[in-house]
Scaffold this active site. Structure first.
Site, PDB file in Angstrom:
ATOM      1  N   HIS A  81     -10.010   1.491  12.379  1.00  0.00           N
ATOM      2  CA  HIS A  81     -11.175   1.223  12.811  1.00  0.00           C
ATOM      3  C   HIS A  81     -10.883   0.087  12.356  1.00  0.00           C
ATOM      4  O   HIS A  81     -12.131  -1.063  12.358  1.00  0.00           O
ATOM      5  CB  HIS A  81     -13.048   1.027  12.693  1.00  0.00           C
ATOM      6  CG  HIS A  81     -13.322   2.942  13.431  1.00  0.00           C
ATOM      7  ND1 HIS A  81     -13.422   2.465  14.679  1.00  0.00           N
ATOM      8  CD2 HIS A  81     -13.679   4.441  13.282  1.00  0.00           C
ATOM      9  CE1 HIS A  81     -14.108   4.406  14.888  1.00  0.00           C
ATOM     10  NE2 HIS A  81     -14.192   4.839  14.470  1.00  0.00           N
ATOM     11  N   HIS A  85     -14.039   8.270  18.893  1.00  0.00           N
ATOM     12  CA  HIS A  85     -14.430   7.210  19.631  1.00  0.00           C
ATOM     13  C   HIS A  85     -13.576   5.732  18.907  1.00  0.00           C
ATOM     14  O   HIS A  85     -12.718   6.296  18.560  1.00  0.00           O
ATOM     15  CB  HIS A  85     -14.795   6.593  17.126  1.00  0.00           C
ATOM     16  CG  HIS A  85     -16.073   7.434  16.403  1.00  0.00           C
ATOM     17  ND1 HIS A  85     -15.541   8.429  16.228  1.00  0.00           N
ATOM     18  CD2 HIS A  85     -17.834   7.814  16.776  1.00  0.00           C
ATOM     19  CE1 HIS A  85     -17.195   9.211  15.461  1.00  0.00           C
ATOM     20  NE2 HIS A  85     -18.466   8.804  16.083  1.00  0.00           N
ATOM     21  N   ASP A 134     -12.427  15.020  15.882  1.00  0.00           N
ATOM     22  CA  ASP A 134     -13.983  14.477  16.014  1.00  0.00           C
ATOM     23  C   ASP A 134     -14.736  14.694  17.504  1.00  0.00           C
ATOM     24  O   ASP A 134     -15.942  14.911  18.101  1.00  0.00           O
ATOM     25  CB  ASP A 134     -14.925  13.761  15.331  1.00  0.00           C
ATOM     26  CG  ASP A 134     -14.337  12.602  15.908  1.00  0.00           C
ATOM     27  OD1 ASP A 134     -12.907  12.612  16.381  1.00  0.00           O
ATOM     28  OD2 ASP A 134     -14.456  11.477  14.728  1.00  0.00           O
ATOM     29  N   ASP A 156      -8.783  10.304  18.979  1.00  0.00           N
ATOM     30  CA  ASP A 156     -10.258  10.108  18.039  1.00  0.00           C
ATOM     31  C   ASP A 156     -11.612   9.575  19.123  1.00  0.00           C
ATOM     32  O   ASP A 156     -11.607   9.689  20.203  1.00  0.00           O
ATOM     33  CB  ASP A 156     -10.513   8.738  17.314  1.00  0.00           C
ATOM     34  CG  ASP A 156     -11.160   9.104  16.306  1.00  0.00           C
ATOM     35  OD1 ASP A 156     -11.511   9.940  15.239  1.00  0.00           O
ATOM     36  OD2 ASP A 156     -12.544   8.698  16.707  1.00  0.00           O
TER      37      ASP A 156
END
Lengths: 142, 341
Positions: B125, B162, B247, B160
């Protein structure tokens, strides 16, 4: 000069902090004067997720509470949105999506800190936002 | 026999905040997942090193790095509602990025066939000019940029849950790097729509496959086969780096996809096929917040590459999202017809 011909949609960033509540109050008062609608946006962060609730609707009651100053406006002129993302990104996205005329934010949100360049949502929005921005100052002494 | 480089474990115990899910025990769990494979002489441990400011500056603004260092030196605090930094976080971030560089160096030297970087804080991120989403420095981007500057063509596959907005932004208009993300749709950080496909000089080299909540592993496999494989064939990467967050596992508390550890084994096998040769594949730990899921998934991922026998959770299928894969395929089939890179 602000009047109803140039301000019909106001977006206000909301995070539950005292600064954010003052921003909501200011946006609500302005909307009442000029007849604008207000879109209150809360950026849903990583830590706010609850399993089984991908739309983060569990935050809806809190959002209602954080924006209770908007209850003085007619229901059809108030919208409350939960948008996934970081505060600056979620607010800017909402401004773009709604073609808002004005953005209102508080000086420092719940997650902000004192390092200007690293985490200031309001400064980041001032740099990138597509509409005029009002930063409602903190009360003196804060 | 397949040899694996393990960079780390680097748990960064001094970079932590009480109650925060991005915590040192995540690395401990990942390390246990690798230990469970019992690789013995087929495992080569490399010590993380500190990435230099010059190495970080390939992807981050110098002013941001100065501010982050100063912020940490002054005691740190919250960088955004999700992200923290403390006195030791600047060093931890440099070490996590340095772990990736050390792993790539070991592979380039021919020491092993695959690498797994077990370090934190995660990175995908982190933008060029700011920290975000638990991430301070973009670890996979630092390694990818080092490789690209050395003349390599780098495929980054990010599974991931996200979207890796930082990695995407850094390589948005860079035709030396192809960035692929499979992630939960309409979810943090709010980016990663299927029509985000890259800048004018790299159109089609950003590939987003957003999947709905409860999507299962078969959808990600299908996405790799139908969307990513044709792009990879044209792009011809010389290296493959994986932003391996775990995740998307069904037990993760911060998301809503429904993968099992067995799915990560199948994804790893597919991603390995994108690498041009042995020794050109590295996995970077990103997110994942359920410790047991991390451990099992890391075992499954690396186990699938090195061929060690182990028992995985069964692969999953039947979840929603087939239309999302078809949509991504359609978008990128059109782009492939017109792009030559």
């Amino acid at each position: 000069m602000v009047n109803e011909t140039i301000v019909s949609t106001i977006v206000v960033g909301v995070d539950g902090s005292d600064d954010s509540r003052r921003a909501v109050q200011w946006a609500g008062r302005l909307a009442g004067v000029v007849g604008a609608r207000v879109i209150a946006v809360h950026a849903v962060g990583l830590l706010e997720h609850e399993p089984g609730d991908p739309g983060a609707e569990h935050l809806r009651p809190a959002l209602e509470q954080w924006t209770e100053a908007l209850e003085a406006l007619p229901d059809d002129r108030v919208e409350r949105r939960l948008v996934a993302g970081d505060p600056a990104g979620a607010v800017a996205e909402t401004v773009a999506a709604t073609a808002a005329d004005l953005l209102v934010v508080g000086t420092r949100g719940a997650g902000a800190h004192g390092a200007v360049g690293l985490g200031s949502t309001s400064l980041r929005l001032a740099e990138h936002c597509a509409c005029p921005l009002v930063v409602v100052p903190a009360l003196s002494g804060q | 026999m397949t040899k694996a480089v393990v960079a780390g474990p680097f748990a960064a115990p001094d970079h932590s905040l009480v109650g925060h899910p991005e915590r040192p025990s995540r690395v401990t769990a990942a390390a246990a997942g690798i230990d469970a494979l019992g690789l013995d002489r087929d495992r080569i441990d490399v010590e993380p090193r500190l990435a230099t400011v010059d190495e970080l500056s390939r992807v981050h603004d110098a002013s941001y790095l100065r501010e982050l260092e100063a912020f940490c030196a002054s005691g740190g605090g919250r960088l955004d509602p999700d992200t923290f930094a403390g006195t030791e976080s600047w060093t931890a971030a440099r070490q996590a990025s340095g772990a990736g560089l050390a792993a790539v160096d070991a592979l380039a030297a021919g020491r092993a066939d695959v690498a797994f970087v077990i370090a934190r804080p995660p990175g995908h991120h982190a933008l060029a000019d700011r920290a975000m989403g638990f991430c301070l420095v973009n670890n996979v981007a630092v390694s990818a940029s080092a490789l690209a500057d050395a003349g390599e063509r780098v495929l980054i596959v990010d599974w991931d849950v996200h979207h890796g907005n930082g990695t995407q932004a850094i390589f948005w208009n860079d035709d030396r790097v192809c960035y692929v993300s499979m992630h939960q749709d309409r979810f943090y950080p709010g980016t990663g729509a299927v029509d985000e496909v890259g800048g004018p000089d790299a159109l089609g080299l950003t590939v987003n496959i957003p999947l709905p909540a409860r999507a299962t592993g078969d959808l990600m496999e299908r996405a790799l086969d139908e969307v990513v494989a044709p792009i990879t064939e044209r792009f011809a990467p010389t290296w493959v780096l994986v932003s391996a967050g775990f995740d998307a596992h069904r037990d993760d508390p911060l998301a809503d996809l429904a993968l099992s550890s067995g799915d990560f084994a199948r994804l790893a096998t597919r991603v390995r096929a994108f690498a041009p040769a042995s020794g050109r594949l590295a996995f970077f730990l990103e997110g994942g917040y359920d410790l047991e899921a991390i451990q099992k998934s890391v075992t499954a991922t690396l186990g699938a590459i090195v061929g060690e026998r182990h028992e995985n959770e069964p692969a999953t299928n039947g979840g929603p999202g087939a239309e999302a894969v078809s949509r991504a395929r359609s978008v990128h089939e059109d782009l492939l017809r017109h792009q030559q890179w």
